[in-house]
Design an enzyme around this catalytic site. Structure first.
Site, PDB file in Angstrom:
ATOM      1  N   HIS A 194       4.931 -32.389  44.226  1.00 47.57           N
ATOM      2  CA  HIS A 194       3.814 -33.131  45.055  1.00 47.57           C
ATOM      3  C   HIS A 194       3.040 -33.940  43.796  1.00 47.57           C
ATOM      4  O   HIS A 194       1.729 -33.983  43.808  1.00 47.57           O
ATOM      5  CB  HIS A 194       2.917 -32.189  45.618  1.00 47.57           C
ATOM      6  CG  HIS A 194       1.918 -32.716  46.712  1.00 47.57           C
ATOM      7  ND1 HIS A 194       2.251 -33.819  47.536  1.00 47.57           N
ATOM      8  CD2 HIS A 194       0.652 -32.478  46.886  1.00 47.57           C
ATOM      9  CE1 HIS A 194       1.329 -33.997  48.304  1.00 47.57           C
ATOM     10  NE2 HIS A 194       0.117 -33.095  47.636  1.00 47.57           N
ATOM     11  N   ASP A 220       0.984 -28.357  51.501  1.00 45.85           N
ATOM     12  CA  ASP A 220       0.882 -29.352  50.173  1.00 45.85           C
ATOM     13  C   ASP A 220      -0.485 -28.710  49.258  1.00 45.85           C
ATOM     14  O   ASP A 220      -1.104 -27.797  50.167  1.00 45.85           O
ATOM     15  CB  ASP A 220       0.369 -30.713  50.707  1.00 45.85           C
ATOM     16  CG  ASP A 220       1.520 -31.510  51.215  1.00 45.85           C
ATOM     17  OD1 ASP A 220       2.438 -31.274  51.522  1.00 45.85           O
ATOM     18  OD2 ASP A 220       1.284 -32.830  51.721  1.00 45.85           O
ATOM     19  N   HIS A 266      -1.919 -34.769  41.002  1.00 45.55           N
ATOM     20  CA  HIS A 266      -2.505 -35.095  42.450  1.00 45.55           C
ATOM     21  C   HIS A 266      -3.672 -36.181  42.441  1.00 45.55           C
ATOM     22  O   HIS A 266      -3.465 -37.359  43.367  1.00 45.55           O
ATOM     23  CB  HIS A 266      -3.078 -33.986  43.238  1.00 45.55           C
ATOM     24  CG  HIS A 266      -3.033 -34.208  44.823  1.00 45.55           C
ATOM     25  ND1 HIS A 266      -4.217 -34.752  45.202  1.00 45.55           N
ATOM     26  CD2 HIS A 266      -2.487 -33.587  45.803  1.00 45.55           C
ATOM     27  CE1 HIS A 266      -4.180 -34.820  46.520  1.00 45.55           C
ATOM     28  NE2 HIS A 266      -3.059 -34.248  47.023  1.00 45.55           N
ATOM     29  N   HIS A 324      -1.910 -27.116  54.339  1.00 47.57           N
ATOM     30  CA  HIS A 324      -2.364 -27.020  53.020  1.00 47.57           C
ATOM     31  C   HIS A 324      -2.393 -25.497  52.467  1.00 47.57           C
ATOM     32  O   HIS A 324      -2.971 -24.813  53.215  1.00 47.57           O
ATOM     33  CB  HIS A 324      -3.620 -27.952  53.021  1.00 47.57           C
ATOM     34  CG  HIS A 324      -3.134 -29.361  53.197  1.00 47.57           C
ATOM     35  ND1 HIS A 324      -3.530 -29.950  54.340  1.00 47.57           N
ATOM     36  CD2 HIS A 324      -3.112 -30.435  52.493  1.00 47.57           C
ATOM     37  CE1 HIS A 324      -3.293 -31.207  54.343  1.00 47.57           C
ATOM     38  NE2 HIS A 324      -3.010 -31.520  53.145  1.00 47.57           N
TER      39      HIS A 324
END
Length: 212
Positions: free
Chosen positions: A83, A32, A87, A178
């Site tokens: 994503h 991510d 964010h 990540h």
């Protein structure tokens, strides 16, 4: 009561979406918060050396800033997931706001792999039930994870490695990492050979073609 019902609906959506991996033999590495100008190339180097495919959930604005990193992900035949656009504060948006963030990021990511559909993962896994249901009915997500590596909480690679040795993935797990964690590439450099030796195999998330 209303809050409990909403949380239960989210849990059911996540459980329903994870059904596609639960009974499969592979482990699914997911990353991510990329692309990251340093972290993403380092991850790609490790995955390339160990011949492991993965899925990268990218932020739209970061993809605009670092397009070469996105192209490198596609060139190595990994899957790109959505994503959100920015964010930040995604979980505080209403269903329409979340949909707009998803669609805006989609337009950016499509320039790189030309896919007409891709998996979506909400930042911090937080999404409105109506938005999640809309995605689920279209087979797009929201994609959750069954095992969080916790890499964002570690600054020492030895501690992350030990943590994942104590909590290793198993067949069917969707494992969360990540791009922007400096210890993750070094940890995977050590763990991937161990996991392979234990008989684990790896794949991109199933159900989507890979763009070129």
């Amino acid at each position: 009561m209303k809050t409990r019902l909403i949380q239960e609906l989210k849990r059911l959506i996540r459980a329903w979406l994870l059904r596609s991996t639960r009974n499969r033999p592979e482990v699914y590495l997911t990353f991510d918060d990329g692309p990251h100008p340093v972290g993403t190339p380092a991850l790609l180097d490790v995955l390339r050396r160990h011949e492991v495919p993965a899925t990268f959930f990218l932020i739209g604005t970061a993809a605009e800033r670092f397009p070469d990193a996105v192209d490198a992900i596609v060139a190595d035949e990994h899957l790109i997931g959505n994503h959100s656009l920015t964010h930040r504060h995604f979980g505080q948006l209403g269903s329409l706001g979340q949909w707009r963030q998803m669609r805006a990021a989609e337009r950016i990511l499509r320039r790189h792999d030309r896919l007409r559909g891709r998996p979506f993962r909400a930042p911090q896994g937080r999404f409105r039930p109506l938005f999640g249901l809309w995605l689920a009915l279209r087979g797009r997500g929201p994609i959750h994870w069954s095992l969080d590596s916790g890499d964002g909480g570690f600054t020492d690679v030895d501690e992350l490695v030990e943590h994942l040795r104590e909590h290793p993935p198993g067949p069917g797990d969707v494992l969360l990492f990540h791009d922007d964690s400096p210890v993750t590439p070094r940890a995977l450099e050590r763990l991937l050979p161990e996991w392979k030796a234990a008989g684990l195999t790896f794949a991109r998330l199933p159900g989507w073609e890979v763009g070129r």
